[in-house]
Design a protein around this motif. Structure first.
Motif, PDB file in Angstrom:
ATOM      1  N   ARG A  42     -27.071  10.506  -1.217  1.00 23.04           N
ATOM      2  CA  ARG A  42     -25.839  11.553  -1.724  1.00 23.04           C
ATOM      3  C   ARG A  42     -24.536  11.417  -0.927  1.00 23.04           C
ATOM      4  N   LEU A  43     -24.149  10.036  -1.238  1.00 26.77           N
ATOM      5  CA  LEU A  43     -22.951   9.668  -0.656  1.00 26.77           C
ATOM      6  C   LEU A  43     -21.807   9.975  -1.931  1.00 26.77           C
ATOM      7  N   ARG A  44     -20.982  10.637  -1.627  1.00 27.91           N
ATOM      8  CA  ARG A  44     -19.936  10.763  -2.684  1.00 27.91           C
ATOM      9  C   ARG A  44     -19.000   9.578  -3.052  1.00 27.91           C
ATOM     10  N   ILE A  45     -18.854   9.243  -4.147  1.00 31.27           N
ATOM     11  CA  ILE A  45     -18.114   8.083  -4.636  1.00 31.27           C
ATOM     12  C   ILE A  45     -16.644   8.072  -4.668  1.00 31.27           C
ATOM     13  N   ILE A  46     -15.787   7.556  -3.752  1.00 29.82           N
ATOM     14  CA  ILE A  46     -14.212   7.745  -4.100  1.00 29.82           C
ATOM     15  C   ILE A  46     -13.668   6.377  -4.360  1.00 29.82           C
ATOM     16  N   SER A  47     -12.814   6.601  -5.392  1.00 33.32           N
ATOM     17  CA  SER A  47     -12.058   5.248  -5.795  1.00 33.32           C
ATOM     18  C   SER A  47     -11.054   5.150  -4.774  1.00 33.32           C
ATOM     19  N   TYR A  48     -10.921   3.940  -4.540  1.00 36.79           N
ATOM     20  CA  TYR A  48     -10.118   3.537  -3.466  1.00 36.79           C
ATOM     21  C   TYR A  48      -9.303   2.231  -3.723  1.00 36.79           C
ATOM     22  N   PRO A  49      -8.025   2.216  -3.737  1.00 41.11           N
ATOM     23  CA  PRO A  49      -7.275   1.023  -3.989  1.00 41.11           C
ATOM     24  C   PRO A  49      -7.229  -0.090  -3.098  1.00 41.11           C
TER      25      PRO A  49
END
Length: 51
Positions: A42-49
């Motif tokens: 359950r890792l939260r996915i974060i969009s990262y540039p």
């Protein structure tokens, strides 16, 4: 889960290719050289540039 930052930073293009959405959750599986399966749940996915 305890207090903390259980996140996985992923490039936006990779998110799209994997069919995942920013802010969703995923389990990450890996098999180490000792052939032991390890799972981060359950890792939260974060969009990262990131290139």
């Amino acid at each position: 889960m305890h207090k903390g930052r259980n996140v996985l930073f992923v490039n936006a293009a990779d998110l799209a290719a994997l069919g995942l959405a920013d802010g969703s959750y995923a389990d990450v599986h890996s098999v180490a050289p000792d052939r032991v399966d390890r799972v981060l749940r359950r890792l939260r996915i974060i969009s990262y540039p990131r290139p």
